[in-house]
Design a protein around this motif. Structure first.
Motif, PDB file in Angstrom:
ATOM      1  N   ASP A 111       0.824  -1.212   0.000  1.00 33.52           N
ATOM      2  CA  ASP A 111       0.000   0.000   0.000  1.00 33.52           C
ATOM      3  C   ASP A 111       0.857   1.261   0.000  1.00 33.52           C
ATOM      4  N   SER A 112       2.048   1.165   0.547  1.00 38.12           N
ATOM      5  CA  SER A 112       2.956   2.311   0.541  1.00 38.12           C
ATOM      6  C   SER A 112       4.379   1.826   0.749  1.00 38.12           C
ATOM      7  N   VAL A 113       5.327   2.698   0.363  1.00 33.49           N
ATOM      8  CA  VAL A 113       6.756   2.458   0.576  1.00 33.49           C
ATOM      9  C   VAL A 113       7.323   3.708   1.227  1.00 33.49           C
ATOM     10  N   TYR A 114       8.136   3.530   2.267  1.00 29.53           N
ATOM     11  CA  TYR A 114       8.744   4.695   2.903  1.00 29.53           C
ATOM     12  C   TYR A 114      10.260   4.635   2.797  1.00 29.53           C
ATOM     13  N   ALA A 115      10.868   5.790   2.997  1.00 27.81           N
ATOM     14  CA  ALA A 115      12.326   5.886   2.962  1.00 27.81           C
ATOM     15  C   ALA A 115      12.767   6.901   4.004  1.00 27.81           C
ATOM     16  N   THR A 116      13.851   6.603   4.701  1.00 32.62           N
ATOM     17  CA  THR A 116      14.497   7.596   5.562  1.00 32.62           C
ATOM     18  C   THR A 116      15.720   8.094   4.813  1.00 32.62           C
ATOM     19  N   ALA A 142      18.724  11.032  14.286  1.00 28.49           N
ATOM     20  CA  ALA A 142      18.208   9.671  14.203  1.00 28.49           C
ATOM     21  C   ALA A 142      19.280   8.603  14.106  1.00 28.49           C
ATOM     22  N   VAL A 143      20.454   8.940  13.595  1.00 31.14           N
ATOM     23  CA  VAL A 143      21.457   7.898  13.394  1.00 31.14           C
ATOM     24  C   VAL A 143      22.850   8.488  13.580  1.00 31.14           C
ATOM     25  N   ASP A 144      23.753   7.652  14.033  1.00 36.53           N
ATOM     26  CA  ASP A 144      25.132   8.045  14.245  1.00 36.53           C
ATOM     27  C   ASP A 144      25.986   7.409  13.155  1.00 36.53           C
ATOM     28  N   LEU A 145      26.408   8.212  12.177  1.00 37.27           N
ATOM     29  CA  LEU A 145      27.321   7.735  11.147  1.00 37.27           C
ATOM     30  C   LEU A 145      28.712   8.265  11.503  1.00 37.27           C
ATOM     31  N   ASN A 146      29.248   9.197  10.747  1.00 35.36           N
ATOM     32  CA  ASN A 146      30.490   9.832  11.182  1.00 35.36           C
ATOM     33  C   ASN A 146      30.225  10.772  12.353  1.00 35.36           C
ATOM     34  N   CYS A 147      28.988  11.268  12.420  1.00 32.84           N
ATOM     35  CA  CYS A 147      28.513  12.091  13.519  1.00 32.84           C
ATOM     36  C   CYS A 147      27.007  11.900  13.571  1.00 32.84           C
ATOM     37  N   ARG A 148      26.349  12.567  14.528  1.00 28.82           N
ATOM     38  CA  ARG A 148      24.900  12.462  14.616  1.00 28.82           C
ATOM     39  C   ARG A 148      24.255  13.130  13.401  1.00 28.82           C
ATOM     40  N   GLU A 149      23.438  12.369  12.677  1.00 27.64           N
ATOM     41  CA  GLU A 149      22.755  12.898  11.502  1.00 27.64           C
ATOM     42  C   GLU A 149      21.246  12.857  11.692  1.00 27.64           C
ATOM     43  N   SER A 150      20.580  13.868  11.170  1.00 27.85           N
ATOM     44  CA  SER A 150      19.125  13.873  11.128  1.00 27.85           C
ATOM     45  C   SER A 150      18.678  13.285   9.791  1.00 27.85           C
ATOM     46  N   LEU A 151      17.579  12.560   9.825  1.00 30.42           N
ATOM     47  CA  LEU A 151      17.027  11.960   8.617  1.00 30.42           C
ATOM     48  C   LEU A 151      15.672  12.583   8.303  1.00 30.42           C
ATOM     49  N   ALA A 152      15.256  12.476   7.062  1.00 33.23           N
ATOM     50  CA  ALA A 152      13.927  12.914   6.648  1.00 33.23           C
ATOM     51  C   ALA A 152      13.114  11.685   6.283  1.00 33.23           C
ATOM     52  N   LEU A 153      11.831  11.702   6.632  1.00 29.07           N
ATOM     53  CA  LEU A 153      10.934  10.593   6.312  1.00 29.07           C
ATOM     54  C   LEU A 153      10.118  10.953   5.080  1.00 29.07           C
ATOM     55  N   TYR A 154      10.156  10.077   4.094  1.00 27.89           N
ATOM     56  CA  TYR A 154       9.390  10.235   2.860  1.00 27.89           C
ATOM     57  C   TYR A 154       8.564   8.970   2.626  1.00 27.89           C
ATOM     58  N   ALA A 155       7.463   9.098   1.888  1.00 27.13           N
ATOM     59  CA  ALA A 155       6.667   7.918   1.550  1.00 27.13           C
ATOM     60  C   ALA A 155       5.989   8.109   0.208  1.00 27.13           C
ATOM     61  N   ARG A 156       5.739   6.994  -0.429  1.00 19.89           N
ATOM     62  CA  ARG A 156       4.981   6.955  -1.689  1.00 19.89           C
ATOM     63  C   ARG A 156       3.846   5.957  -1.503  1.00 19.89           C
ATOM     64  N   HIS A 157       2.607   6.383  -1.792  1.00 17.17           N
ATOM     65  CA  HIS A 157       1.427   5.546  -1.591  1.00 17.17           C
ATOM     66  C   HIS A 157       0.912   5.000  -2.921  1.00 17.17           C
ATOM     67  N   ALA A 158       0.323   3.814  -2.838  1.00 19.00           N
ATOM     68  CA  ALA A 158      -0.368   3.270  -4.005  1.00 19.00           C
ATOM     69  C   ALA A 158      -1.614   4.104  -4.284  1.00 19.00           C
ATOM     70  N   GLU A 159      -2.086   4.039  -5.506  1.00 17.46           N
ATOM     71  CA  GLU A 159      -3.230   4.852  -5.916  1.00 17.46           C
ATOM     72  C   GLU A 159      -4.458   4.543  -5.053  1.00 17.46           C
ATOM     73  N   GLY A 160      -5.118   5.600  -4.559  1.00 12.99           N
ATOM     74  CA  GLY A 160      -6.357   5.464  -3.818  1.00 12.99           C
ATOM     75  C   GLY A 160      -6.214   5.229  -2.335  1.00 12.99           C
ATOM     76  N   VAL A 161      -5.012   4.941  -1.860  1.00 10.21           N
ATOM     77  CA  VAL A 161      -4.822   4.610  -0.445  1.00 10.21           C
ATOM     78  C   VAL A 161      -5.127   5.811   0.454  1.00 10.21           C
ATOM     79  N   LEU A 162      -4.626   6.974   0.102  1.00 10.57           N
ATOM     80  CA  LEU A 162      -4.817   8.156   0.952  1.00 10.57           C
ATOM     81  C   LEU A 162      -6.287   8.560   1.055  1.00 10.57           C
ATOM     82  N   ASP A 163      -7.090   8.159   0.096  1.00  9.75           N
ATOM     83  CA  ASP A 163      -8.514   8.507   0.131  1.00  9.75           C
ATOM     84  C   ASP A 163      -9.299   7.640   1.107  1.00  9.75           C
ATOM     85  N   ARG A 164      -8.676   6.627   1.674  1.00  9.73           N
ATOM     86  CA  ARG A 164      -9.391   5.679   2.541  1.00  9.73           C
ATOM     87  C   ARG A 164      -8.904   5.746   3.986  1.00  9.73           C
ATOM     88  N   ARG A 165      -8.379   6.909   4.375  1.00 12.54           N
ATOM     89  CA  ARG A 165      -7.918   7.076   5.746  1.00 12.54           C
ATOM     90  C   ARG A 165      -9.105   7.118   6.707  1.00 12.54           C
TER      91      ARG A 165
END
Length: 378
Positions: A111-116, A142-165
């Protein structure tokens, strides 16, 4: 240059490890690019699609990305997106992202795919944005790589999913700026959702003694015994590896702790999360001592009491994932509540224009939570 995109095979593991080292250095915090056994399992996992891109001299491995899901879940995670430094700007990241999403959505299983997405530059944000992903929020420290890094949350929804919240009647007033930002970003509406005062904070423990059990196989078995089906818990793609419980055994908190990345996800509690709500402060303190500089929890938007309890303990709503979980013919929205015990430094954060309102919303919420209001004496 001719580029070929194809499924990864176990024969690619050595080259994949070299690719992730070239892109991220020695501090990549997930097993996908570092652990040969886990990489082999994921490549052969029917719920994972892992693609690689080949091009250049000798058809060298130039890029990699995967979408991982799990049995019974209709949500996927885009992860491990990496393009060799010599191939940056070639369009490989976009080609891999689009190929993965097209193939996975075509199956009808997601129904959806997310990415940080990293925020050290705007490039990764623009790659996912060009391929149907929209920003949902910011995950600071959110994560410690070479230093503390902030991440952004993104998502892609399948067609029609957001209309059924599923509609949410009310939320704590502190979530109002985030809801407005999500409305503008995704073109959805929370017009029918009232903002009300937070619920009273649950009483704290008379004793704050907690035991932390770090035995991944035992915790996994115990978790499966306590929660044989997914109806009573929801934290996709995170298997608990630690358990926290008070001296009297009155409840059990299950969490996933990644010491390499320095982050932790609170998965659920037995017999019910509400039983442990008053223990959020000692739970977070225990996890911090264990190496978690960032702790997060997924809270249903319609759980006013739980949102209030997390907010009372300094957790801030940094992201909102609409239609994250299917329930019959409808979908429930979830809030990402997070707390970091380390200094947040946004000076090095680079955000693309669509993400900027989410950063502004988080900074405002953080200030409201941690900065004392000033009284002016006349």
């Amino acid at each position: 240059m001719t580029v070929t995109v194809e499924r990864a095979t176990t024969a690619d593991i050595a080259d994949l490890r070299q690719l992730y080292y070239a892109v991220y250095g020695p501090h990549y915090p997930t097993a996908l690019g570092t652990d040969p056994a886990e990489m082999s399992r994921l490549i052969q996992d029917p719920d994972t699609l892992w693609l690689v891109a080949r091009g250049g001299p000798g058809d060298a491995l130039a890029g990699s990305a995967a979408i991982h899901s799990e049995p019974g879940s209709r949500l996927g995670r885009l992860e491990g997106l990496a393009v060799h430094p010599d191939q940056r700007g070639s369009g490989l990241a976009g080609a891999l992202t689009e190929a993965l999403c097209a193939r996975m959505f075509a199956t009808g299983r997601l129904d959806s795919v997310y990415a940080t997405v990293r925020t050290v530059s705007a490039g990764p944000q623009r790659v996912v944005s060009r391929h149907g992903f929209r920003p949902l929020g910011i995950l600071p420290n959110a994560v410690d790589l070479n230093c503390r890094e902030s991440l952004a949350l993104y998502a892609r929804h399948a067609e029609g999913v957001l209309d059924r919240r599923v509609a949410v009647p009310e939320v704590p007033a502190s979530l109002a700026p985030l809801l407005r930002t999500v409305e503008d970003s995704l073109g959805i509406s929370y017009a029918g959702t009232r903002t009300t005062a937070p619920r009273p904070a649950p009483p704290g423990p008379t004793t704050a003694r907690l035991e932390m059990i770090e035995a991944p196989a035992f915790v996994r078995r115990r978790f499966q015994e306590r929660f044989p089906d997914a109806d009573r818990w929801f934290y996709p793609l995170h298997t608990p590896n630690i358990l926290l419980t008070p001296d009297d055994g009155g409840f059990e908190v299950y969490a996933y702790l990644n010491r390499v990345g320095g982050y932790c996800a609170l998965v659920t509690a037995h017999p019910d999360p509400a039983v442990a709500a008053g223990w959020l402060e000692p739970v977070t303190r225990t996890l911090t001592r264990a190496g978690a500089g960032y702790v997060e929890a997924l809270v249903p938007l319609d759980h006013h009491g739980a949102l209030s309890a997390f907010a009372a303990q300094g957790f801030i709503a940094g992201a909102l994932y609409p239609a994250m979980r299917r329930d019959g013919d409808g979908f429930h929205d979830y809030v990402v509540m997070s707390r970091t015990t380390e200094h947040i430094d946004f000076h090095g954060v680079v955000v693309d224009a669509p993400l900027q309102p989410f950063l502004d919303s988080y900074v405002s919420a953080w200030a409201s939570t941690y900065l004392p209001s000033r009284e002016v004496a006349s």
